[in-house]
Design a protein around this motif. Sequence first.
Motif, PDB file in Angstrom:
ATOM      1  N   GLY A 140      -0.181   0.243  -7.102  1.00  7.43           N
ATOM      2  CA  GLY A 140       1.203   0.427  -7.524  1.00  7.43           C
ATOM      3  C   GLY A 140       2.170   0.635  -6.361  1.00  7.43           C
ATOM      4  O   GLY A 140       3.365   0.797  -6.576  1.00  7.43           O
ATOM      5  N   LYS A 141       1.655   0.635  -5.135  1.00  8.95           N
ATOM      6  CA  LYS A 141       2.487   0.885  -3.974  1.00  8.95           C
ATOM      7  C   LYS A 141       2.709  -0.374  -3.165  1.00  8.95           C
ATOM      8  O   LYS A 141       1.865  -1.257  -3.137  1.00  8.95           O
ATOM      9  N   GLU A 142       3.854  -0.383  -2.462  1.00 11.37           N
ATOM     10  CA  GLU A 142       4.104  -1.440  -1.498  1.00 11.37           C
ATOM     11  C   GLU A 142       3.782  -0.903  -0.110  1.00 11.37           C
ATOM     12  O   GLU A 142       3.992   0.284   0.172  1.00 11.37           O
ATOM     13  N   MET A 175       5.146  -7.538   9.587  1.00  3.68           N
ATOM     14  CA  MET A 175       4.699  -8.903   9.303  1.00  3.68           C
ATOM     15  C   MET A 175       4.812  -9.256   7.819  1.00  3.68           C
ATOM     16  O   MET A 175       5.006 -10.407   7.471  1.00  3.68           O
ATOM     17  N   ASN A 176       4.640  -8.230   6.968  1.00  4.49           N
ATOM     18  CA  ASN A 176       4.679  -8.471   5.530  1.00  4.49           C
ATOM     19  C   ASN A 176       5.025  -7.166   4.818  1.00  4.49           C
ATOM     20  O   ASN A 176       4.810  -6.076   5.370  1.00  4.49           O
ATOM     21  N   ILE A 177       5.528  -7.291   3.605  1.00  7.60           N
ATOM     22  CA  ILE A 177       5.844  -6.127   2.776  1.00  7.60           C
ATOM     23  C   ILE A 177       5.391  -6.446   1.361  1.00  7.60           C
ATOM     24  O   ILE A 177       5.738  -7.493   0.813  1.00  7.60           O
ATOM     25  N   GLY A 178       4.564  -5.570   0.792  1.00  6.02           N
ATOM     26  CA  GLY A 178       4.125  -5.782  -0.582  1.00  6.02           C
ATOM     27  C   GLY A 178       2.833  -5.043  -0.860  1.00  6.02           C
ATOM     28  O   GLY A 178       2.300  -4.342  -0.002  1.00  6.02           O
ATOM     29  N   PRO A 179       2.303  -5.203  -2.075  1.00  2.70           N
ATOM     30  CA  PRO A 179       1.034  -4.551  -2.420  1.00  2.70           C
ATOM     31  C   PRO A 179      -0.097  -5.162  -1.600  1.00  2.70           C
ATOM     32  O   PRO A 179      -0.016  -6.305  -1.151  1.00  2.70           O
ATOM     33  N   THR A 188       0.842   0.610   6.210  1.00  2.88           N
ATOM     34  CA  THR A 188       1.404   1.926   5.940  1.00  2.88           C
ATOM     35  C   THR A 188       2.335   1.816   4.733  1.00  2.88           C
ATOM     36  O   THR A 188       3.039   0.815   4.582  1.00  2.88           O
ATOM     37  N   PRO A 189       2.318   2.820   3.853  1.00  4.82           N
ATOM     38  CA  PRO A 189       3.153   2.752   2.648  1.00  4.82           C
ATOM     39  C   PRO A 189       4.637   2.624   2.981  1.00  4.82           C
ATOM     40  O   PRO A 189       5.124   3.246   3.927  1.00  4.82           O
ATOM     41  N   VAL A 190       5.335   1.827   2.208  1.00  7.74           N
ATOM     42  CA  VAL A 190       6.774   1.642   2.389  1.00  7.74           C
ATOM     43  C   VAL A 190       7.506   2.963   2.185  1.00  7.74           C
ATOM     44  O   VAL A 190       8.479   3.248   2.878  1.00  7.74           O
TER      45      VAL A 190
END
Length: 166
Positions: free
Chosen positions: A32-34, A19-23, A50-52
């Motif tokens: 600091g993670k996406e 649905m989305n990707i980002g911090p 869940t972390p990219v």
Amino acid sequence: MFKIGDYVAHYKEGVCEVMNIGPLNMSCSDKGKEYYTLRPLYDVGGTLYTPVDNVRRQVRAVLTGEEARKLIDEMPGIDTLWVENEKKREELYREALMKNQCREWVAIIKTSYQRKLKRLSSGKKSINIDEKYLSMAERFLYGELATALDIPKDEVKNYIIRQLDS
């Protein structure tokens, strides 16, 4: 890396849509993670993050239609997880389930189903452990095959039977 709108197989929730990707704007997340924001297809109301970088391999791409049809063709040759010791078999079921791989789910389904038939034919009840893992493996496998083959999830079992009978 997956894109928004992609379908992925999550190791605990089955097929999910990205649905989305980002911090994340949450205190428990690493700023600091996406992260992928995932919505399970067959569990209304849930959201997962869940972390990219996916170091723990929690998500993977859903099978393509061609891969799904090939898997169905190969099902008769997939080995079962036949172990007489109940605790050892449950451990094998759990490990197979967490691998997040369709072939492993097929092995659980075949093992549980064969054990159930064997016990019922000798006048015994099926074992709860077999039923529990059979249900979970079917949920994951049928959800992924439904997505890959673009058919309703409740039609997957009959689709498999028809394909194997032809």
